[in-house]
Design a protein around this motif. Structure first.
Motif, PDB file in Angstrom:
ATOM      1  N   LEU A 209     -29.403 -10.893  19.809  1.00 38.73           N
ATOM      2  CA  LEU A 209     -28.275 -11.451  19.067  1.00 38.73           C
ATOM      3  C   LEU A 209     -27.276 -12.093  20.025  1.00 38.73           C
ATOM      4  O   LEU A 209     -27.114 -11.644  21.162  1.00 38.73           O
ATOM      5  CB  LEU A 209     -27.590 -10.365  18.239  1.00 38.73           C
ATOM      6  CG  LEU A 209     -28.416  -9.784  17.087  1.00 38.73           C
ATOM      7  CD1 LEU A 209     -27.643  -8.680  16.371  1.00 38.73           C
ATOM      8  CD2 LEU A 209     -28.805 -10.882  16.088  1.00 38.73           C
TER       9      LEU A 209
ATOM     10  N   ALA B  23     -31.529  -5.383  19.187  1.00 39.42           N
ATOM     11  CA  ALA B  23     -30.498  -6.244  18.595  1.00 39.42           C
ATOM     12  C   ALA B  23     -29.523  -6.740  19.656  1.00 39.42           C
ATOM     13  O   ALA B  23     -29.082  -7.896  19.614  1.00 39.42           O
ATOM     14  CB  ALA B  23     -29.751  -5.475  17.504  1.00 39.42           C
ATOM     15  N   SER B  24     -29.180  -5.884  20.616  1.00 37.27           N
ATOM     16  CA  SER B  24     -28.229  -6.295  21.648  1.00 37.27           C
ATOM     17  C   SER B  24     -28.807  -7.365  22.566  1.00 37.27           C
ATOM     18  O   SER B  24     -28.060  -8.114  23.199  1.00 37.27           O
ATOM     19  CB  SER B  24     -27.802  -5.076  22.471  1.00 37.27           C
ATOM     20  OG  SER B  24     -28.903  -4.534  23.180  1.00 37.27           O
TER      21      SER B  24
ATOM     22  N   MET C 235     -20.591  -5.361  14.861  1.00 43.48           N
ATOM     23  CA  MET C 235     -21.748  -4.789  14.161  1.00 43.48           C
ATOM     24  C   MET C 235     -22.518  -3.846  15.076  1.00 43.48           C
ATOM     25  O   MET C 235     -22.928  -2.748  14.659  1.00 43.48           O
ATOM     26  CB  MET C 235     -22.656  -5.916  13.676  1.00 43.48           C
ATOM     27  CG  MET C 235     -23.872  -5.423  12.877  1.00 43.48           C
ATOM     28  SD  MET C 235     -25.109  -6.693  12.631  1.00 43.48           S
ATOM     29  CE  MET C 235     -25.752  -6.876  14.292  1.00 43.48           C
ATOM     30  N   LEU C 236     -22.697  -4.240  16.343  1.00 43.43           N
ATOM     31  CA  LEU C 236     -23.408  -3.382  17.280  1.00 43.43           C
ATOM     32  C   LEU C 236     -22.617  -2.114  17.569  1.00 43.43           C
ATOM     33  O   LEU C 236     -23.199  -1.031  17.746  1.00 43.43           O
ATOM     34  CB  LEU C 236     -23.668  -4.136  18.581  1.00 43.43           C
ATOM     35  CG  LEU C 236     -24.646  -5.315  18.504  1.00 43.43           C
ATOM     36  CD1 LEU C 236     -24.756  -6.001  19.859  1.00 43.43           C
ATOM     37  CD2 LEU C 236     -26.019  -4.853  18.028  1.00 43.43           C
TER      38      LEU C 236
ATOM     39  N   ASN D  31     -23.656 -13.246  21.754  1.00 44.31           N
ATOM     40  CA  ASN D  31     -22.481 -12.467  22.152  1.00 44.31           C
ATOM     41  C   ASN D  31     -21.247 -12.991  21.424  1.00 44.31           C
ATOM     42  O   ASN D  31     -20.394 -13.678  21.996  1.00 44.31           O
ATOM     43  CB  ASN D  31     -22.302 -12.529  23.669  1.00 44.31           C
ATOM     44  CG  ASN D  31     -21.192 -11.594  24.146  1.00 44.31           C
ATOM     45  OD1 ASN D  31     -20.827 -10.650  23.446  1.00 44.31           O
ATOM     46  ND2 ASN D  31     -20.662 -11.867  25.325  1.00 44.31           N
ATOM     47  N   LYS D  32     -21.143 -12.700  20.130  1.00 46.80           N
ATOM     48  CA  LYS D  32     -20.019 -13.095  19.296  1.00 46.80           C
ATOM     49  C   LYS D  32     -19.225 -11.865  18.883  1.00 46.80           C
ATOM     50  O   LYS D  32     -19.750 -10.747  18.864  1.00 46.80           O
ATOM     51  CB  LYS D  32     -20.504 -13.853  18.054  1.00 46.80           C
ATOM     52  CG  LYS D  32     -21.332 -15.091  18.367  1.00 46.80           C
ATOM     53  CD  LYS D  32     -20.491 -16.172  19.028  1.00 46.80           C
ATOM     54  CE  LYS D  32     -21.298 -17.446  19.245  1.00 46.80           C
ATOM     55  NZ  LYS D  32     -20.505 -18.530  19.864  1.00 46.80           N
TER      56      LYS D  32
ATOM     57  N   VAL E 235     -20.736 -10.014  15.962  1.00 45.00           N
ATOM     58  CA  VAL E 235     -21.969  -9.328  16.372  1.00 45.00           C
ATOM     59  C   VAL E 235     -21.626  -8.075  17.166  1.00 45.00           C
ATOM     60  O   VAL E 235     -22.231  -7.010  16.979  1.00 45.00           O
ATOM     61  CB  VAL E 235     -22.864 -10.272  17.187  1.00 45.00           C
ATOM     62  CG1 VAL E 235     -24.065  -9.520  17.756  1.00 45.00           C
ATOM     63  CG2 VAL E 235     -23.338 -11.426  16.321  1.00 45.00           C
ATOM     64  N   ARG E 236     -20.647  -8.188  18.070  1.00 37.36           N
ATOM     65  CA  ARG E 236     -20.251  -7.021  18.862  1.00 37.36           C
ATOM     66  C   ARG E 236     -19.705  -5.907  17.971  1.00 37.36           C
ATOM     67  O   ARG E 236     -19.970  -4.726  18.223  1.00 37.36           O
ATOM     68  CB  ARG E 236     -19.195  -7.432  19.900  1.00 37.36           C
ATOM     69  CG  ARG E 236     -19.757  -8.258  21.048  1.00 37.36           C
ATOM     70  CD  ARG E 236     -18.776  -8.302  22.215  1.00 37.36           C
ATOM     71  NE  ARG E 236     -17.516  -8.927  21.821  1.00 37.36           N
ATOM     72  CZ  ARG E 236     -17.246 -10.219  21.954  1.00 37.36           C
ATOM     73  NH1 ARG E 236     -18.161 -11.034  22.464  1.00 37.36           N
ATOM     74  NH2 ARG E 236     -16.066 -10.702  21.598  1.00 37.36           N
TER      75      ARG E 236
ATOM     76  N   THR F  39     -22.702  -2.273  24.684  1.00 35.29           N
ATOM     77  CA  THR F  39     -22.607  -1.659  23.357  1.00 35.29           C
ATOM     78  C   THR F  39     -21.521  -0.596  23.317  1.00 35.29           C
ATOM     79  O   THR F  39     -20.820  -0.449  22.309  1.00 35.29           O
ATOM     80  CB  THR F  39     -23.963  -1.035  22.975  1.00 35.29           C
ATOM     81  OG1 THR F  39     -24.968  -2.047  23.000  1.00 35.29           O
ATOM     82  CG2 THR F  39     -23.894  -0.419  21.591  1.00 35.29           C
TER      83      THR F  39
END
Length: 376
Positions: A50, A46-47, A59-60, A52-53, A56-57, A119
């Motif tokens: 996906l 996923a990292s 969620m990760l 780099n928003k 998204v960060r 992450t």
């Protein structure tokens, strides 16, 4: 009593009181390890794919907390005027806990894969440019942990690892960690600042949950303080919040001295224990060794035994012949602590004089010197 080196590091992984509980949990822990390893592979993919928003960060970061079994509790309020936070160092995943709840960037010298560092909210300190960072993302504060390496949380090391000069307004952060059965951080001969402690991270995967408590303290302003005074003010604020001592150790000294203590423990302890036994023959040797393991000092151990801080059951000693009956007898601690400082000082001086006289008498008898004991 000041903390010694061995009190600041953990040598053994297991810390539970009941080993059978840990053995009963172990099969479930291994199953949890397999499941979380698969989850870590999903996190890796996923990292990579996906964008780099910020959403998204976040969620990760949540997925990483699930992977490592990290739960974070926060206390206090973040000061939006502070672009730099300073905290203590207790584990290899402090950066993940802080990044998840505070959105911070932690500076490290670890050589780890980029996706893993991103992450965990890590930025390589060697490649970090302060001015560029604050121009690109001023809302993300930097978390500094200038102790340089983790301890077991019982004391605060000297702050020596500053990647850049800190500003005039800094927010301290006090971090604590709790876990069942096993210690979070264990020191080894191969520990180094540029190597990620993978063995410590592995135990996160098989532990049901590791609870981080992140306490945001009021911001500290520099005013007219120089760097040394400002650093001491930050250390004192964090130590007071954690209820721990300020130590004079650096992390490199802690690591080096801790290894030296472990290698030389057995022969040195026995030699020191024999010296204590000569002064306090009624104290069992096992009780002497146990206290010496933490103090590493004959004088301090004798004081602990006399003051009752190191409890023991006196060994029965056969009464000596009347002709050699000692004039001075080492007192057994009563457990009663004098109330006033004057009484404590008098009590200490009396015991000290009595111990010196007793040691002198033994020396005279051992070497057959023709000196009157009444002069002792």
């Amino acid at each position: 009593m000041a903390l010694t080196v061995d009190k600041l590091i953990n040598d053994d992984r297991f810390c539970g009181d009941n080993v059978y509980q840990f053995l009963a949990y172990l099969p479930f822990g291994l199953l949890l390890l397999v499941v979380r390893t698969l989850l870590a592979l999903v996190l890796w993919v996923a990292s990579i794919i996906l964008p780099n928003k910020s959403a998204v960060r976040q969620m990760l970061s949540t997925l990483a907390c699930w992977t490592f079994g990290v739960y974070v509790k926060t206390k206090g309020t973040r000061d939006p005027r502070c672009s730099v936070m300073v905290g203590n160092y207790v584990s290899c995943l402090d950066s993940l806990a802080a990044s998840h709840v505070l959105g911070t960037i932690s500076l490290r010298k670890w050589k780890v894969p980029p996706f893993f560092a991103s992450t965990l909210g890590i930025r390589n300190a060697a490649q970090f440019v302060r001015k560029q960072h604050f121009a690109d993302c001023p809302s993300k504060p930097v978390l500094l942990q200038p102790e340089g390496g983790p301890t077991n949380g019982r004391g605060l090391l000297k702050f020596t690892d500053w990647p850049f000069p800190i500003g005039n307004r800094v927010q301290p952060v006090a971090i604590t960690v709790e876990r069942l059965f096993t210690n979070v951080t264990v020191h080894r001969p191969t520990d180094a600042r540029d190597k990620f402690p993978w063995s410590d991270a592995l135990w996160f995967l098989c532990t049901p949950v590791t609870v981080f408590s992140v306490q945001l303290l009021p911001a500290v302003e520099r005013h007219d303080d120089d760097d040394a005074a400002f650093t001491h003010k930050l250390r004192s604020t964090i130590a007071e919040a954690l209820h721990v001592e300020l130590t004079s150790y650096k992390w490199e000294e802690l690591n080096r001295c801790g290894l030296g203590v472990r290698r030389a423990a057995a022969p040195d302890l026995l030699r020191l224990a024999r010296q204590v036994k000569e002064v306090l023959p009624a104290v069992p040797i096992n009780d002497i060794v146990r206290d010496l393991a933490s103090t590493r000092s004959v004088d301090v151990t004798i004081t602990n035994l006399l003051e009752g801080r190191a409890p023991y059951t006196p060994e029965t000693q056969p009464p000596p012949p009347a002709a050699t009956q000692p004039r001075y007898v080492t007192p057994v601690p009563t457990g009663v602590f004098p109330k006033s400082a004057k009484e404590r000082q008098l009590s200490f001086q009396e015991r000290k004089a009595q111990m010196i006289a007793d040691a002198r008498r033994k020396y005279i008898e051992k070497h057959g010197l023709n000196i009157a004991l009444n002069n002792c």
